[in-house]
Design a protein around this motif. Sequence first.
Motif, PDB file in Angstrom:
ATOM      1  N   PHE A 199      10.803 -35.435  -7.087  1.00 54.99           N
ATOM      2  CA  PHE A 199      10.559 -35.397  -8.529  1.00 54.99           C
ATOM      3  C   PHE A 199       9.800 -36.633  -8.999  1.00 54.99           C
ATOM      4  O   PHE A 199       8.954 -36.540  -9.893  1.00 54.99           O
ATOM      5  CB  PHE A 199      11.897 -35.289  -9.272  1.00 54.99           C
ATOM      6  CG  PHE A 199      11.755 -35.218 -10.766  1.00 54.99           C
ATOM      7  CD1 PHE A 199      11.215 -34.104 -11.383  1.00 54.99           C
ATOM      8  CD2 PHE A 199      12.151 -36.287 -11.563  1.00 54.99           C
ATOM      9  CE1 PHE A 199      11.081 -34.037 -12.764  1.00 54.99           C
ATOM     10  CE2 PHE A 199      12.020 -36.228 -12.942  1.00 54.99           C
ATOM     11  CZ  PHE A 199      11.488 -35.099 -13.542  1.00 54.99           C
ATOM     12  N   VAL A 200      10.085 -37.801  -8.424  1.00 54.36           N
ATOM     13  CA  VAL A 200       9.400 -39.018  -8.851  1.00 54.36           C
ATOM     14  C   VAL A 200       7.907 -38.913  -8.581  1.00 54.36           C
ATOM     15  O   VAL A 200       7.073 -39.266  -9.430  1.00 54.36           O
ATOM     16  CB  VAL A 200       9.998 -40.253  -8.135  1.00 54.36           C
ATOM     17  CG1 VAL A 200       9.193 -41.502  -8.481  1.00 54.36           C
ATOM     18  CG2 VAL A 200      11.453 -40.439  -8.532  1.00 54.36           C
ATOM     19  N   GLU A 201       7.550 -38.415  -7.411  1.00 54.09           N
ATOM     20  CA  GLU A 201       6.123 -38.220  -7.116  1.00 54.09           C
ATOM     21  C   GLU A 201       5.516 -37.162  -8.032  1.00 54.09           C
ATOM     22  O   GLU A 201       4.357 -37.269  -8.448  1.00 54.09           O
ATOM     23  CB  GLU A 201       5.945 -37.809  -5.654  1.00 54.09           C
ATOM     24  CG  GLU A 201       4.488 -37.632  -5.249  1.00 54.09           C
ATOM     25  CD  GLU A 201       4.323 -37.225  -3.797  1.00 54.09           C
ATOM     26  OE1 GLU A 201       3.210 -36.801  -3.415  1.00 54.09           O
ATOM     27  OE2 GLU A 201       5.320 -37.320  -3.036  1.00 54.09           O
ATOM     28  N   PHE A 202       6.312 -36.161  -8.342  1.00 54.22           N
ATOM     29  CA  PHE A 202       5.809 -35.113  -9.237  1.00 54.22           C
ATOM     30  C   PHE A 202       5.470 -35.671 -10.613  1.00 54.22           C
ATOM     31  O   PHE A 202       4.512 -35.220 -11.255  1.00 54.22           O
ATOM     32  CB  PHE A 202       6.840 -33.996  -9.367  1.00 54.22           C
ATOM     33  CG  PHE A 202       6.570 -33.053 -10.508  1.00 54.22           C
ATOM     34  CD1 PHE A 202       5.532 -32.133 -10.436  1.00 54.22           C
ATOM     35  CD2 PHE A 202       7.347 -33.095 -11.663  1.00 54.22           C
ATOM     36  CE1 PHE A 202       5.277 -31.267 -11.494  1.00 54.22           C
ATOM     37  CE2 PHE A 202       7.095 -32.237 -12.716  1.00 54.22           C
ATOM     38  CZ  PHE A 202       6.059 -31.320 -12.629  1.00 54.22           C
ATOM     39  N   LEU A 203       6.246 -36.640 -11.090  1.00 59.20           N
ATOM     40  CA  LEU A 203       5.991 -37.194 -12.427  1.00 59.20           C
ATOM     41  C   LEU A 203       4.578 -37.748 -12.544  1.00 59.20           C
ATOM     42  O   LEU A 203       3.908 -37.550 -13.561  1.00 59.20           O
ATOM     43  CB  LEU A 203       7.015 -38.288 -12.742  1.00 59.20           C
ATOM     44  CG  LEU A 203       8.417 -37.825 -13.123  1.00 59.20           C
ATOM     45  CD1 LEU A 203       9.326 -39.024 -13.344  1.00 59.20           C
ATOM     46  CD2 LEU A 203       8.382 -36.951 -14.373  1.00 59.20           C
ATOM     47  N   SER A 204       4.123 -38.444 -11.522  1.00 58.00           N
ATOM     48  CA  SER A 204       2.765 -38.989 -11.572  1.00 58.00           C
ATOM     49  C   SER A 204       1.727 -37.877 -11.613  1.00 58.00           C
ATOM     50  O   SER A 204       0.685 -37.996 -12.266  1.00 58.00           O
ATOM     51  CB  SER A 204       2.517 -39.917 -10.382  1.00 58.00           C
ATOM     52  OG  SER A 204       2.609 -39.192  -9.158  1.00 58.00           O
ATOM     53  N   ARG A 205       2.014 -36.787 -10.937  1.00 53.95           N
ATOM     54  CA  ARG A 205       1.091 -35.650 -10.964  1.00 53.95           C
ATOM     55  C   ARG A 205       1.138 -34.947 -12.321  1.00 53.95           C
ATOM     56  O   ARG A 205       0.105 -34.515 -12.835  1.00 53.95           O
ATOM     57  CB  ARG A 205       1.448 -34.660  -9.851  1.00 53.95           C
ATOM     58  CG  ARG A 205       1.405 -35.263  -8.454  1.00 53.95           C
ATOM     59  CD  ARG A 205       1.564 -34.193  -7.386  1.00 53.95           C
ATOM     60  NE  ARG A 205       1.571 -34.764  -6.051  1.00 53.95           N
ATOM     61  CZ  ARG A 205       1.285 -34.094  -4.949  1.00 53.95           C
ATOM     62  NH1 ARG A 205       0.966 -32.793  -5.033  1.00 53.95           N
ATOM     63  NH2 ARG A 205       1.320 -34.680  -3.760  1.00 53.95           N
ATOM     64  N   TYR A 206       2.345 -34.818 -12.882  1.00 53.60           N
ATOM     65  CA  TYR A 206       2.491 -34.125 -14.164  1.00 53.60           C
ATOM     66  C   TYR A 206       1.670 -34.807 -15.247  1.00 53.60           C
ATOM     67  O   TYR A 206       0.957 -34.145 -16.013  1.00 53.60           O
ATOM     68  CB  TYR A 206       3.967 -34.089 -14.549  1.00 53.60           C
ATOM     69  CG  TYR A 206       4.243 -33.418 -15.890  1.00 53.60           C
ATOM     70  CD1 TYR A 206       4.331 -32.030 -15.984  1.00 53.60           C
ATOM     71  CD2 TYR A 206       4.414 -34.171 -17.050  1.00 53.60           C
ATOM     72  CE1 TYR A 206       4.579 -31.410 -17.200  1.00 53.60           C
ATOM     73  CE2 TYR A 206       4.663 -33.560 -18.267  1.00 53.60           C
ATOM     74  CZ  TYR A 206       4.747 -32.176 -18.342  1.00 53.60           C
ATOM     75  OH  TYR A 206       4.983 -31.575 -19.558  1.00 53.60           O
ATOM     76  N   PHE A 207       1.782 -36.124 -15.335  1.00 54.63           N
ATOM     77  CA  PHE A 207       1.075 -36.841 -16.384  1.00 54.63           C
ATOM     78  C   PHE A 207      -0.384 -37.118 -16.037  1.00 54.63           C
ATOM     79  O   PHE A 207      -1.138 -37.580 -16.890  1.00 54.63           O
ATOM     80  CB  PHE A 207       1.800 -38.157 -16.695  1.00 54.63           C
ATOM     81  CG  PHE A 207       3.137 -37.960 -17.335  1.00 54.63           C
ATOM     82  CD1 PHE A 207       3.238 -37.451 -18.615  1.00 54.63           C
ATOM     83  CD2 PHE A 207       4.299 -38.270 -16.656  1.00 54.63           C
ATOM     84  CE1 PHE A 207       4.470 -37.252 -19.209  1.00 54.63           C
ATOM     85  CE2 PHE A 207       5.538 -38.080 -17.240  1.00 54.63           C
ATOM     86  CZ  PHE A 207       5.626 -37.570 -18.525  1.00 54.63           C
ATOM     87  N   THR A 251       3.495 -22.006  -3.797  1.00 60.12           N
ATOM     88  CA  THR A 251       4.451 -22.533  -2.826  1.00 60.12           C
ATOM     89  C   THR A 251       5.228 -23.678  -3.475  1.00 60.12           C
ATOM     90  O   THR A 251       4.621 -24.572  -4.064  1.00 60.12           O
ATOM     91  CB  THR A 251       3.722 -23.052  -1.577  1.00 60.12           C
ATOM     92  OG1 THR A 251       2.968 -21.985  -1.006  1.00 60.12           O
ATOM     93  CG2 THR A 251       4.712 -23.594  -0.569  1.00 60.12           C
ATOM     94  N   PRO A 252       6.544 -23.676  -3.404  1.00 60.80           N
ATOM     95  CA  PRO A 252       7.321 -24.773  -4.004  1.00 60.80           C
ATOM     96  C   PRO A 252       6.885 -26.122  -3.444  1.00 60.80           C
ATOM     97  O   PRO A 252       6.486 -26.222  -2.276  1.00 60.80           O
ATOM     98  CB  PRO A 252       8.761 -24.441  -3.614  1.00 60.80           C
ATOM     99  CG  PRO A 252       8.763 -22.958  -3.407  1.00 60.80           C
ATOM    100  CD  PRO A 252       7.416 -22.633  -2.828  1.00 60.80           C
ATOM    101  N   PRO A 253       6.917 -27.169  -4.244  1.00 61.31           N
ATOM    102  CA  PRO A 253       6.457 -28.489  -3.787  1.00 61.31           C
ATOM    103  C   PRO A 253       7.334 -29.032  -2.655  1.00 61.31           C
ATOM    104  O   PRO A 253       8.543 -28.781  -2.607  1.00 61.31           O
ATOM    105  CB  PRO A 253       6.576 -29.351  -5.049  1.00 61.31           C
ATOM    106  CG  PRO A 253       7.544 -28.639  -5.929  1.00 61.31           C
ATOM    107  CD  PRO A 253       7.376 -27.194  -5.644  1.00 61.31           C
ATOM    108  N   ASP A 254       6.692 -29.789  -1.757  1.00 58.31           N
ATOM    109  CA  ASP A 254       7.411 -30.408  -0.647  1.00 58.31           C
ATOM    110  C   ASP A 254       7.572 -31.918  -0.854  1.00 58.31           C
ATOM    111  O   ASP A 254       7.722 -32.671   0.108  1.00 58.31           O
ATOM    112  CB  ASP A 254       6.690 -30.134   0.680  1.00 58.31           C
ATOM    113  CG  ASP A 254       5.237 -30.616   0.652  1.00 58.31           C
ATOM    114  OD1 ASP A 254       4.798 -31.142  -0.396  1.00 58.31           O
ATOM    115  OD2 ASP A 254       4.557 -30.465   1.684  1.00 58.31           O
ATOM    116  N   TYR A 255       7.514 -32.356  -2.110  1.00 62.98           N
ATOM    117  CA  TYR A 255       7.674 -33.759  -2.458  1.00 62.98           C
ATOM    118  C   TYR A 255       8.736 -33.877  -3.538  1.00 62.98           C
ATOM    119  O   TYR A 255       9.196 -32.874  -4.095  1.00 62.98           O
ATOM    120  CB  TYR A 255       6.345 -34.360  -2.917  1.00 62.98           C
ATOM    121  CG  TYR A 255       5.596 -33.502  -3.919  1.00 62.98           C
ATOM    122  CD1 TYR A 255       5.886 -33.531  -5.282  1.00 62.98           C
ATOM    123  CD2 TYR A 255       4.594 -32.629  -3.478  1.00 62.98           C
ATOM    124  CE1 TYR A 255       5.204 -32.730  -6.180  1.00 62.98           C
ATOM    125  CE2 TYR A 255       3.908 -31.826  -4.374  1.00 62.98           C
ATOM    126  CZ  TYR A 255       4.218 -31.889  -5.723  1.00 62.98           C
ATOM    127  OH  TYR A 255       3.551 -31.085  -6.611  1.00 62.98           O
TER     128      TYR A 255
END
Length: 391
Positions: free
Chosen positions: A135-143, A129-133
């Motif tokens: 890009f800035v929040e995604f960065l913390s998850r990515y790293f 399912t595509p994220p519902d948040y």
Amino acid sequence: MATYRPAATRRTDLDLLRIIVCGGVILAHALLIFAAEPRYHVKSAAPWLPATIFYEAFRISTLAIFFVLAGWSAVASLRRRPWQRYLRDRAERVLLPLVAGVVLLGPVIKWIELGQGRDLRINGFRLVTPPDYGFVEFLSRYFGRVQLLTWSHLWFLAYLFVISLALLPVLLRLARVPRREWMPGRVLAFLPAAGFALLILTTGAYWPFLPNLTQDWGNLLYFTACFLAGGVFAAWPGWEARLRAEAPWLLAMALAGLAIVLLAGEGVVGRIGVGLCAWGSIGAALGYAGRHPPSPSPLLAWLGEATMPVYVLHHVPVLALGVLALGWGWGPMATVLFAWPLATLLSLAAYRLLVQPFAWPRRLVGMGPAPQPPKTAPGLGGGIFRPDGVA
């Protein structure tokens, strides 16, 4: 036995070939949006047969030729510098761009991918399912999550780094032996195709294509063979001369192998076709490029230096433009003809404005320091694909 007389000029034929193949990689990624291969960051709702055909052709040929050129360059490099400097060069020009790409480009690529409801991980692929948040929040998850990290198209650098180190003793040997100038018989222009086919068949290489390095031994061995062939070409220029003589027949072999792949698909016969197509593509590309080497020019020098940075940078604009075109409802042909040239131009512009003039951006994409004005003939810049020296 015929004799090959080495040329006294730079290998502008290999430089041009490298530029063409880099453009082919960008086109292949634009085609992949519509090809039948399901594992990609952005995909159309339905495959398009012409995209599948041409993507398959580019995938077989461009990857094999890129590794061959890298092997050629490795032996040429070891002729001019000690092996310790070579290892440092591999770390600076291969490993550093890989790490920088995962950190700087990976988040954007992964964000685009997840936004399309796709999750291509190092251990497999799944629909999500595509994220519902944002890009800035995604960065913390990515790293913060190893599973989200992606090297995307930069898998090539990981494989190249491992192969360059594993083959170092062989490369040193090839760099130290006198160049073999004699031209072998016709059989050696075609016999390696059987070896390629056997290698791909016995290792199960090519399908499925999920380059995660740790569980992809078949493709790793196959690309090692391509790299090693390039090193042998550097030590035996007479073999290249034979390829030039047999270029039309090698091209016919490549097309026949591609037809087998398209008709047979995954399986024993299909893998034999991959081997035939790969070697035929290598031989025809080197053969025809050697028949018509371009004259040195500032444009050739600039594009030759830009090849590595463009390869590193191009995937973000390809994916972004593909998403835009799909959202606009464009058809496959319009999307490819939109994304391929524009992504190429954007990558070249990013290289010219953001990379070429500056020291650290140059290092992060695998380039050396900015060259000083030449005292004699202009050089062709730096890069892991560049055939250093003359032949």
